[in-house]
Enzyme design. Structure first.
Site, mmCIF file in Angstrom:
data_model
loop_
_atom_site.group_PDB
_atom_site.id
_atom_site.type_symbol
_atom_site.label_atom_id
_atom_site.label_comp_id
_atom_site.label_asym_id
_atom_site.label_seq_id
_atom_site.Cartn_x
_atom_site.Cartn_y
_atom_site.Cartn_z
ATOM 1 N N ASP A 43 2.507 33.239 -20.831
ATOM 2 C CA ASP A 43 3.436 31.951 -20.333
ATOM 3 C C ASP A 43 5.196 33.185 -20.534
ATOM 4 O O ASP A 43 5.879 32.555 -20.572
ATOM 5 C CB ASP A 43 4.131 30.992 -21.205
ATOM 6 C CG ASP A 43 2.577 29.844 -20.720
ATOM 7 O OD1 ASP A 43 1.623 30.579 -19.539
ATOM 8 O OD2 ASP A 43 2.220 29.314 -22.101
ATOM 9 N N HIS B 71 0.461 23.858 -23.105
ATOM 10 C CA HIS B 71 -0.458 25.165 -22.281
ATOM 11 C C HIS B 71 -1.660 25.359 -23.919
ATOM 12 O O HIS B 71 -1.401 24.937 -25.167
ATOM 13 C CB HIS B 71 0.085 26.774 -22.593
ATOM 14 C CG HIS B 71 0.252 26.801 -21.236
ATOM 15 N ND1 HIS B 71 0.839 27.375 -20.147
ATOM 16 C CD2 HIS B 71 -0.490 24.870 -19.614
ATOM 17 C CE1 HIS B 71 1.123 26.683 -19.341
ATOM 18 N NE2 HIS B 71 0.121 26.128 -18.615
ATOM 19 N N SER C 2 -1.686 23.388 -14.456
ATOM 20 C CA SER C 2 -2.250 24.695 -15.177
ATOM 21 C C SER C 2 -2.589 24.766 -16.073
ATOM 22 O O SER C 2 -3.714 25.875 -16.860
ATOM 23 C CB SER C 2 -0.656 25.003 -15.326
ATOM 24 O OG SER C 2 -0.399 24.259 -16.987
#
Lengths: 153, 179
Positions: free
Chosen positions: A96, A70, A30
């Site tokens: 998210d 992230h 990701s």
């Protein structure tokens, strides 16, 4: 001896970096093309150092065992110092909020395991192979054991 | 004495240590590089609306729209230990509710070898500019700054602010119609 010194190094790193897990292996794509599966990240988590937008944080979400790596997308800081923020993976098209626990809109400082400071490619691939192919792990262990037994002088 | 296994083992161990050493030298060689450079940002059009934020609280929140120009030349930032630049344009402001708010409104990934001369005219934002409440209407001081996060081949992950920012203010009336 080896096991205990490895444990001491790990615990020592935990103290120095302030993070409960100072080194993590990237497990998903990701954050591509920055981080690929199997890359190694070195984390710090100093409480005095404020979280800011654009930083790469590693956080835990209730109900998920694996921490997520992230980037912080937006952040609001109150007068009393409490911070709430939303993250997004570079390779994901949406933020998210869908990954957080049901009803959770924001992350706070207590969700953060660490902030990415250093990067080393490929090295974590070994641990991924070991977790995905237990036979490979046992083969490595058997080889090492045989080697020790055969080559004892 | 020199079985196939021990020769293989020696070669493997030597290769790995040479690779580790080279990686470390690569990291050291770029440790003190100054990655700052100039950028020019300008806003063309700024409006603010009051819309229910269904992505968060579901209450009516301020939603800013802006169109911006951006110029920067980042070509010289790339060296052998820069794999990728992650550019992001941050709007930073303060409201009665929050002492500091930072919202990323646009970002871009530049890999090594790609065109690193930015010259954007009348760009739309990539992400919605939601405030956490109603602090955008009439906000006198919103600062746009370009920053980049350097992703190396191996090494540190610094975040760098560009030299040069742009401050603007939001109008003191909501726009009612659809844009």
């Amino acid at each position: 001896m080896i096991v205990s010194s490895a444990l001491m190094i790990w615990k020592g790193l935990m103290v120095v970096t302030g993070s409960e897990s100072p080194i993590v292996v990237v497990l998903s794509g990701s954050m591509e093309p920055a981080f690929h599966r199997g890359d190694l990240l070195f984390l710090t988590n100093y409480q005095d150092d404020p979280i800011r937008v654009g930083e790469i944080v590693v956080f835990k979400v209730e109900g998920r065992d694996i921490p997520i790596v992230h980037r912080v997308l937006k952040l609001h800081e109150k007068r009393n110092g409490t911070v709430k923020f939303v993250t997004k993976g570079d390779n994901n098209s949406v933020d998210d909020r869908g990954l957080y626990a049901p009803g959770q809109q924001w992350l706070t400082k207590k969700d953060v395991v660490g902030r990415a400071r250093g990067f080393l490619p490929y090295v974590g691939m070994v641990t991924i192979y070991m977790n995905e192919y237990p036979k490979f792990k046992y083969a490595v262990l058997v080889c090492l054991g045989l080697y020790v037994l055969v080559h004892r002088e | 004495m020199h079985s196939l296994l021990s020769r293989g083992n020696a070669i493997l161990a030597y290769t790995l240590s040479v690779l580790a050493c080279l990686t470390f030298l690569c990291f050291l060689s770029t440790l003190f590089v100054d990655y700052r450079t100039n950028s020019t940002i300008n806003t063309v059009k700024v409006i603010v609306k009051s819309v229910p934020d269904f992505s968060a609280s579901r209450e009516r929140s301020d939603l800013g729209f802006l169109i911006f120009d951006l110029q920067a030349n980042l070509t010289h930032l790339f060296n052998w230990n820069v794999k990728q630049l992650f550019l992001y344009l941050t709007a930073e402001y303060s409201t009665p509710n929050n002492i500091l708010s930072q919202v990323v409104i646009w970002d871009k990934i530049i890999l090594r070898g790609e065109n690193a001369v930015l010259d954007f005219k009348s760009m739309n934002t990539k992400y919605y500019f939601w405030d956490d409440g109603n602090g955008l209407k009439g906000n006198q001081n919103v600062t746009l700054t370009l920053s980049w996060n350097i992703i190396p081949n191996a090494g540190l992950l610094p975040s760098i602010f560009a030299i040069g920012h742009h401050s603007f203010q939001f109008p003191s009336d909501y726009v009612q119609s659809r844009v």
